[in-house]
Design an enzyme around this catalytic site. Structure first.
Site, mmCIF file in Angstrom:
data_model
loop_
_atom_site.group_PDB
_atom_site.id
_atom_site.type_symbol
_atom_site.label_atom_id
_atom_site.label_comp_id
_atom_site.label_asym_id
_atom_site.label_seq_id
_atom_site.Cartn_x
_atom_site.Cartn_y
_atom_site.Cartn_z
ATOM 1 N N GLY A 65 40.806 39.286 36.547
ATOM 2 C CA GLY A 65 40.841 40.621 35.520
ATOM 3 C C GLY A 65 41.463 41.684 36.419
ATOM 4 O O GLY A 65 42.664 41.593 37.276
ATOM 5 N N ILE A 66 41.145 43.082 35.948
ATOM 6 C CA ILE A 66 42.012 44.243 36.579
ATOM 7 C C ILE A 66 41.246 44.674 37.851
ATOM 8 O O ILE A 66 39.929 44.963 37.798
ATOM 9 C CB ILE A 66 41.936 45.318 35.536
ATOM 10 C CG1 ILE A 66 42.798 44.646 34.214
ATOM 11 C CG2 ILE A 66 42.710 46.430 35.938
ATOM 12 C CD1 ILE A 66 42.750 45.439 33.014
ATOM 13 N N GLY A 67 41.798 45.122 38.911
ATOM 14 C CA GLY A 67 41.321 46.181 39.741
ATOM 15 C C GLY A 67 41.605 45.715 41.269
ATOM 16 O O GLY A 67 42.242 44.575 41.446
ATOM 17 N N ALA A 68 40.665 46.256 42.246
ATOM 18 C CA ALA A 68 40.836 46.118 43.549
ATOM 19 C C ALA A 68 40.512 44.670 44.083
ATOM 20 O O ALA A 68 41.300 44.178 44.926
ATOM 21 C CB ALA A 68 40.462 47.308 44.324
ATOM 22 N N ILE A 69 39.538 43.982 43.608
ATOM 23 C CA ILE A 69 39.133 42.838 43.953
ATOM 24 C C ILE A 69 39.972 41.678 43.778
ATOM 25 O O ILE A 69 40.509 40.893 44.563
ATOM 26 C CB ILE A 69 37.643 42.448 43.327
ATOM 27 C CG1 ILE A 69 36.416 43.342 44.038
ATOM 28 C CG2 ILE A 69 37.232 41.100 43.852
ATOM 29 C CD1 ILE A 69 35.120 43.172 43.638
ATOM 30 N N GLU B 38 44.689 36.302 30.952
ATOM 31 C CA GLU B 38 45.164 37.316 29.936
ATOM 32 C C GLU B 38 46.026 38.501 30.608
ATOM 33 O O GLU B 38 46.819 39.087 29.633
ATOM 34 C CB GLU B 38 43.866 38.035 29.521
ATOM 35 C CG GLU B 38 42.981 38.937 30.568
ATOM 36 C CD GLU B 38 41.678 39.071 30.316
ATOM 37 O OE1 GLU B 38 40.946 40.056 30.611
ATOM 38 O OE2 GLU B 38 41.006 38.148 29.393
ATOM 39 N N GLY C 204 38.417 39.769 28.195
ATOM 40 C CA GLY C 204 38.372 38.137 28.061
ATOM 41 C C GLY C 204 37.427 37.475 29.116
ATOM 42 O O GLY C 204 37.731 36.270 29.461
#
Length: 431
Positions: free
Chosen positions: A210-214, A233, A331
């Protein structure tokens, strides 16, 4: 190619009661958006419904000033429309990402006008939708009128987003660079979560993030892995260095061997340059990238997604803060299901154990009004900075004990008390 017109002339096609679909993320055509909003300020139409996934840049059509003129019904609530959505001036359509195109193709949300941004035509008369294919391809195929902004800054990406010039009805030009997305460097907690997740990733795995820092923290720690693939995605800058090192090569993917498969991008100019004219990247229709029957054809699919809150039974809230909508289903469920059906797959939910204010993100029950994105029955691996647990096949009480074991130490006693009240005197967590 037809005559080039101004953005102001192009948007004259918009009329009262139309549905307008706007190209996603960095591909959102800013010139057309601005020209459309100027017509709205002059009240040249009313009750125009706008739809899109997340977009970058101006989204003033969602503002209170346009009430009765524009109505945004988004498939995903991005940061630029979040406040307006929470205030009720814009709205959200709950939908799995793979079904966004279905809403369009089956007539539930078929647009009258679609506004896209594309690369210059090649010698064969094709343009590329560049950084975003997602559900916008369906809009192009189904809309009454397609307005295309030709921009040399749009990368020529291979895949489903290669469309014929004849599919575009009205042409404009723009030379504005695509909006870049820059993500903060992972902090100490996010880096530790990344380490915990990386321990689950096997050589030969196919990744979705997904999106982001992790996700960025995970990618930063995969340098010693081998033969990783990407079917996702979206991806951002973190993939590039791993591709350059040969860590990501797609050699063991079950389908699209050797290819990075995605449906949209968020990142810096480096990402846009990376996909330009690059046959190693396939930008595909979201009906393909997020189809669980396609995803699971790859082995060892490792899907890494985040959450806002998780309860002690494993219910995942990822789209709202109580009753306030924050993002969308996206997603997450598509890839949680796809990874769970993949041979050797690992669906993972990863999040910090507490908020920036020290409030536990692990709770006995989700906040009132919170939406369940991933159900407890779909939950497998769960990671915080305090470790990773596998909830698959575990009872409710076993799950509670495992989840509490990776909660923040300051909150474990309270969670234990709440679980005790919930399950009875025989429940006891030993931390």
């Amino acid at each position: 190619m037809q005559k080039i017109v101004t953005a102001e002339d192009a948007v004259k096609v918009i009329k009262t009661n139309d549905i307008i679909h706007i190209h996603s993320v960095a591909a959102a055509p800013q010139k057309l958006i601005q020209a459309m909003c100027e017509r709205g300020r002059r009240k040249e139409f009313k009750n125009v419904h706008i739809q899109h996934l997340h977009t970058e840049g101006d989204a003033s059509y969602a503002n209170a000033e346009f009430e009765g003129i524009f109505q945004l019904d988004s498939f995903f609530v991005g940061h630029n429309v979040r406040k307006d959505t929470q205030a009720g001036y814009a709205d959200y359509i709950p939908v799995f990402l793979h079904e966004t195109q279905r809403l369009i193709r089956e007539g539930y949300r078929r647009p009258n006008v679609v506004m896209i941004q594309v690369s210059p035509p090649d010698k064969h008369g094709y343009v590329s939708m560049g950084t975003s294919v997602d559900a916008t391809l369906a809009a192009v195929q189904c809309a009454d009128t397609v307005i295309g902004v030709i921009n040399p800054n749009v990368p020529r990406a291979f895949g489903d987003g290669m469309i014929r010039l004849s599919e575009i009805d009205i042409f404009c030009e723009d030379n504005t660079p695509l909006i870049e997305a820059h993500f903060a460097e992972p902090d100490e907690i996010e880096t530790q979560i990344g380490k915990n997740v990386v321990a689950l990733i096997e050589d030969g795995a196919t990744l979705q993030m997904g999106i982001g820092a992790i996700p960025n923290a995970v990618l930063a720690q995969l340098g010693n892995h081998k033969n990783l693939g990407v079917h996702t995605e979206m991806f951002a800058d973190g993939v590039l260095s791993l591709y350059e090192k040969g860590v990501i090569n797609g050699a063991e993917k079950g389908i699209d061997n050797g290819k990075i498969v995605s449906t949209f991008l968020m990142g810096s100019q480096k990402v846009y340059e990376f996909i330009d004219d690059n046959p190693a990247v396939l930008m595909k229709d979201v009906a393909y990238t997020n189809d669980i029957n396609v995803i699971c054809k790859n082995q060892k699919v490792t899907a890494i997604n985040s959450a806002l809150q998780v309860d002690i039974t494993g219910q995942v809230c990822a789209d709202s803060l109580g009753t306030k909508h924050f993002s969308g289903v996206g997603g997450q469920v598509d890839f949680i299901r796809g990874a769970s059906m993949s041979k050797g797959g690992k669906p993972i939910i990863a999040m910090p154990s507490i908020t920036n204010k020290g409030v536990s993100k692990i709770c006995n029950t989700l906040n009132l009004g919170a939406g369940v994105v991933t159900t407890r029955s779909n939950m497998h691996w769960f990671a915080t900075e305090y470790g990773v647990v596998n909830l698959y096949g575990k009872t409710l009480q076993e799950r509670a004990k495992l989840i509490i074991s990776i909660a923040h130490p300051d909150h474990r006693e309270q969670l234990d008390r709440e679980a005790f009240e919930r399950y009875g005197s025989h429940f006891h967590f030993v931390g």
